[in-house]
Design an enzyme around this catalytic site. Structure first.
Site, PDB file in Angstrom:
ATOM      1  N   GLU A 182       0.831  -1.211   0.000  1.00  0.00           N
ATOM      2  CA  GLU A 182       0.000   0.000   0.000  1.00  0.00           C
ATOM      3  C   GLU A 182       0.862   1.256   0.000  1.00  0.00           C
ATOM      4  O   GLU A 182       0.559   2.238  -0.682  1.00  0.00           O
ATOM      5  CB  GLU A 182      -0.952  -0.020   1.212  1.00  0.00           C
ATOM      6  CG  GLU A 182      -2.016  -1.116   1.067  1.00  0.00           C
ATOM      7  CD  GLU A 182      -2.920  -1.231   2.277  1.00  0.00           C
ATOM      8  OE1 GLU A 182      -2.385  -1.454   3.389  1.00  0.00           O
ATOM      9  OE2 GLU A 182      -4.150  -1.093   2.131  1.00  0.00           O
TER      10      GLU A 182
ATOM     11  N   GLU B 163      -4.060  -9.438   4.004  1.00  0.00           N
ATOM     12  CA  GLU B 163      -4.919  -9.107   5.151  1.00  0.00           C
ATOM     13  C   GLU B 163      -6.072 -10.094   5.339  1.00  0.00           C
ATOM     14  O   GLU B 163      -6.517 -10.338   6.454  1.00  0.00           O
ATOM     15  CB  GLU B 163      -5.476  -7.690   4.999  1.00  0.00           C
ATOM     16  CG  GLU B 163      -4.454  -6.584   5.233  1.00  0.00           C
ATOM     17  CD  GLU B 163      -3.548  -6.300   4.041  1.00  0.00           C
ATOM     18  OE1 GLU B 163      -3.625  -7.044   3.029  1.00  0.00           O
ATOM     19  OE2 GLU B 163      -2.764  -5.345   4.118  1.00  0.00           O
TER      20      GLU B 163
END
Ligand code: NAI
Length: 699
Positions: free
Chosen positions: A105, A125
């Site tokens: 990210e 995640e």
């Protein structure tokens, strides 16, 4: 400092430096924003490279901050990414080895990205029951397209950088460096080549449309349904990526945020995060420091080429460690080797193992009938018959032939490891290594620490376990160690439930609905009901006052041992594992019930689940109190990896914590009132009672 700042001519380089994987903890995040401020203030700097030191670009969130307020403290990851995006000078992410989760990210917040070949790229995640929470669900679809991005987000699996650059139209990487070694040099040249580009490209500005959006996302929802049966996160990944294709960037970010926060609070995500930390914690032993010097294990011997010996040998062959297998007779050796071959050949046939790998593994296996051939090996694992006399003979031989410092391990499942150690003149070298069947498949390894086992032996076997890809948990010496000692109580409750009115199928169904891989009776059929029978016969002698249901004994008297005899609690068709309910068994249970004068009652699934799971919990609390287990989370690991306990419940201790220990104790008090149950057993273990009154949890 966990981020370094350097200037090379007209390029500033911010290097994340937070070993082992440059986790994005608060200090590192601060280091990045400090570096960005310096670089933007320095007129000589024309471009900024963000990269990682050592073994990663960045592995993402810092697990030391897991669940702590520090994780959200400013600058949080979203703020850091904004700083990168808003930089007046171009920011280039130079990515190597690993860019995962928050690491990826962060990279997506850079204006440009250059990757080294071989870098593992992932948004994992979902494996923690979450979705990416710092723009991953909104930015990755913009650079890879919705489908490729969703595949990565839903699976959480890493994809190699060189695969990703081959995707048509991809904008994730502007360039792939020639090699990992040339990345730094190429990144510098690239940074200089874009130093004057304005306006700077931002991932958030890219368009992300799916031509058949509605149909595709409907299809994706159906696809993830199977995997999201017990887990809400995969379906939310689809929602978030769909938002990326249908909403403006900032609105999509708001959707991601909302979904992320919702998932953070689900018991499923809490359980998965608990297990993530529990697995890491399991390898740590309180009084054995991480830097304890280890013994070198470059070859091993296995005594006994039966069910367990063969599977144990395979683990080491798979890891490239030579194995010498010993038996009493040649035909037993031949059978053992043939079984190993058969297992590997099945893998080759299924395309899971390459022929040359198979050949390499078999070449590491040698056999012998003589103990004198074992002297050169660094460790021996005994897996002979479960009889103390046989173990004694074997360990005396091992004591005679093994070189000084060799580790002598036993795979015993019920015998006293201290007693086995006493058969040698080197009890400090003796340890229990309790593998689970099938030993080449099951992840769990109980490491049984004897009273005299040396610390360096413990440190060594824990690291050997990692090498053979097992999840190891330390247990003290007691009957059944952690897992089987608990399962005995669970089995006893299963028996009472039958006596009171359940059928095996009803109990199994309730437990499988709860999430167990298998209910207790199907599990008994798989493991062999004769094993439990043998243990009970021993218990009838040792603990004549302990209450047992006799139903399982009646079953065994009929020779119904389970799958291996084609009949147990259920019937089995040869070659298949389907459990077919058997009317005679049900009649046998009813008759036995009648002979005891019991009027059957309807028992709810909730009661079944609570009695079985809380029986594990109460025994576990005794185990903890006695110091047999070091921590509650170790017990969760044992049950998740060894007994098919559902991951989304996080293990029996985590489940009890989630239910609330006060409620658990209340239920136990209720069960103690049942005259057909064992009131004495349901006295809450002192530790459990204490935690419940203090409003505390196990973990
Ligand atoms: P098994 O009967 O399949 O294999 C035992 C092997 O040991 C046989 O091949 C036998 O020929 C050999 N053997 C016996 N005495 C020997 C001696 N003096 N020297 C050399 N070889 C000898 O038994 P299994 O199931 O493999 O069990 C072995 C050990 O593993 C036992 O201690 C058992 O409690 C333990 N264990 C078994 C599990 C299971 O599910 N089967 C699970 C975990 C542990």
């Amino acid at each position: 400092m966990t981020a370094q700042y350097q200037v090379h001519g007209d390029v500033a380089i911010i290097t994340l430096d937070n070993p082992p994987v440059n986790g994005l903890g608060l200090a590192t995040r601060q280091g990045i924003t400090d570096g960005m401020a310096k670089a933007n203030a320095d007129a000589a700097v024309k471009a900024i490279i963000v990269t990682g030191a050592g073994k990663a670009f960045s592995g993402g969130a810092d697990i030391k901050e897991f669940g702590s307020p520090k994780a959200m403290q400013e600058p949080n990851l979203n703020s850091v990414i904004s700083v990168l995006e808003n930089s007046a000078k171009p920011v280039i992410g130079a990515i190597h080895t690993v860019a995962m989760g928050g690491g990826l990210e962060l990279a997506l917040g850079c204006h440009y990205r250059i990757a080294a070949p071989g870098a593992g790229i992932a948004l994992p995640e979902v494996k923690l029951g979450l979705i990416p929470g710092a723009g991953g669900t909104q930015r990755l679809p913009r650079v890879l397209g919705a489908e490729a991005a969703l595949n990565m987000i839903v699976s959480g699996e890493p994809v190699k950088s060189e695969m990703l650059v081959m995707l048509p139209g991809q904008k994730l990487f502007d360039k792939l460096s020639v090699s990992a070694e040339s990345l730094a040099e190429e990144a510098l040249a690239f940074a200089r080549s874009v130093a004057d580009v304005r306006p700077l490209p931002l991932v958030r500005d890219l368009k992300c449309k799916h031509p058949q959006g509605d149909a595709y996302f409907q299809f994706a929802r159906n696809m993830v349904k199977g995997m999201s049966k017990n887990f809400p996160a995969p379906a939310k990944c689809v929602d978030a990526v769909e938002a990326a294709t249908k909403k403006k960037f900032d609105d999509g970010m708001a959707v991601e945020r909302e979904l992320f926060i919702h998932l953070m609070w689900t018991p499923e995500s809490k359980s998965l995060r608990h297990l993530f930390l529990a697995e890491r914690a399991a390898s740590k032993i309180p009084d054995v420091p991480a830097d304890t010097a280890q013994r070198a294990i470059n070859s091993i011997a296995v005594i006994g080429a039966g069910t367990m010996g063969g599977g144990i040998a395979m683990n080491f062959l798979n890891a490239g460690i030579p194995v010498k297998m010993l038996e009493m007779k040649q035909d037993a050796l031949d059978r053992g080797v043939a079984t190993i071959r058969k297992n590997y050949e099945a893998q080759v046939k299924k395309g899971k193992l390459k022929q040359d790998k198979y050949d390499q593994r078999m070449a590491l296996l040698t056999t012998t009938l003589s103990y004198d051939d074992l002297g050169g090996t660094d460790m021996v694992i005994e897996a002979v018959f479960e009889e103390i006399g046989v173990k004694e003979a074997v360990f005396k031989e091992l004591d005679r032939v093994m070189k000084p410092g060799a580790i002598l391990a036993s795979n015993t499942s019920t015998l006293d490891v201290d007693k086995i150690a006493s058969f040698t003149k080197r009890p400090e070298d003796v340890v229990g290594l309790h593998f689970f069947s099938p030993a080449n498949v099951m992840k769990l390894l109980e490491v049984v620490r004897g009273a005299k086992t040396a610390k360096d032996v413990m440190a060594t076997v824990m690291s050997v376990a990692k090498k053979i890809r097992k999840t190891a948990v330390v247990s003290g010496v007691c009957d059944g160690f952690i897992g089987n000692r608990m399962i005995e109580q669970y089995g006893r409750q299963g028996g009472f439930l039958l006596d009171e009115g359940c059928t095996p199928a009803q109990v199994d169904k309730a437990m499988e609905k709860f999430g167990m891989a298998m209910g207790p009776f199907r599990m008994g059929d798989l493991a062999g009901n004769d094993i439990g029978w043998a243990i009970r016969k021993r218990r009838y002698q040792e603990k004549p006052n302990m209450k047992y249901s006799k139903t399982a004994d009646l079953l065994c008297e009929k020779g119904r041992y389970g799958q291996k005899t084609g009949a147990g609690w259920y019937d089995y068709v040869a070659g298949k594992r389907d459990a077919i309910p058997n009317a005679e068994v049900v009649a046998m249970i009813e008759e036995h019930r009648k002979s005891l004068g019991i009027t059957p009652r309807k028992i709810s699934d909730e009661e079944i689940v609570q009695r079985l799971v809380f029986s594990l919990v109460n025994e576990a609390a005794h185990i903890l109190e006695e110091g047999i287990a070091n921590k509650a989370s170790d017990i969760d690991i044992v049950y998740i990896f060894g007994y098919g306990f559902p991951a989304h419940r996080g293990g029996p201790m985590n489940y009890a914590d989630q239910v609330g220990l006060f409620n658990v104790v209340q239920a136990m008090n209720r069960f103690a009132q049942n005259p057909l149950d064992d009131a004495k057993f349901w006295q809450p273990a002192p530790m459990l009672a204490r935690l419940a009154t203090e409003g505390k949890t196990f973990n």
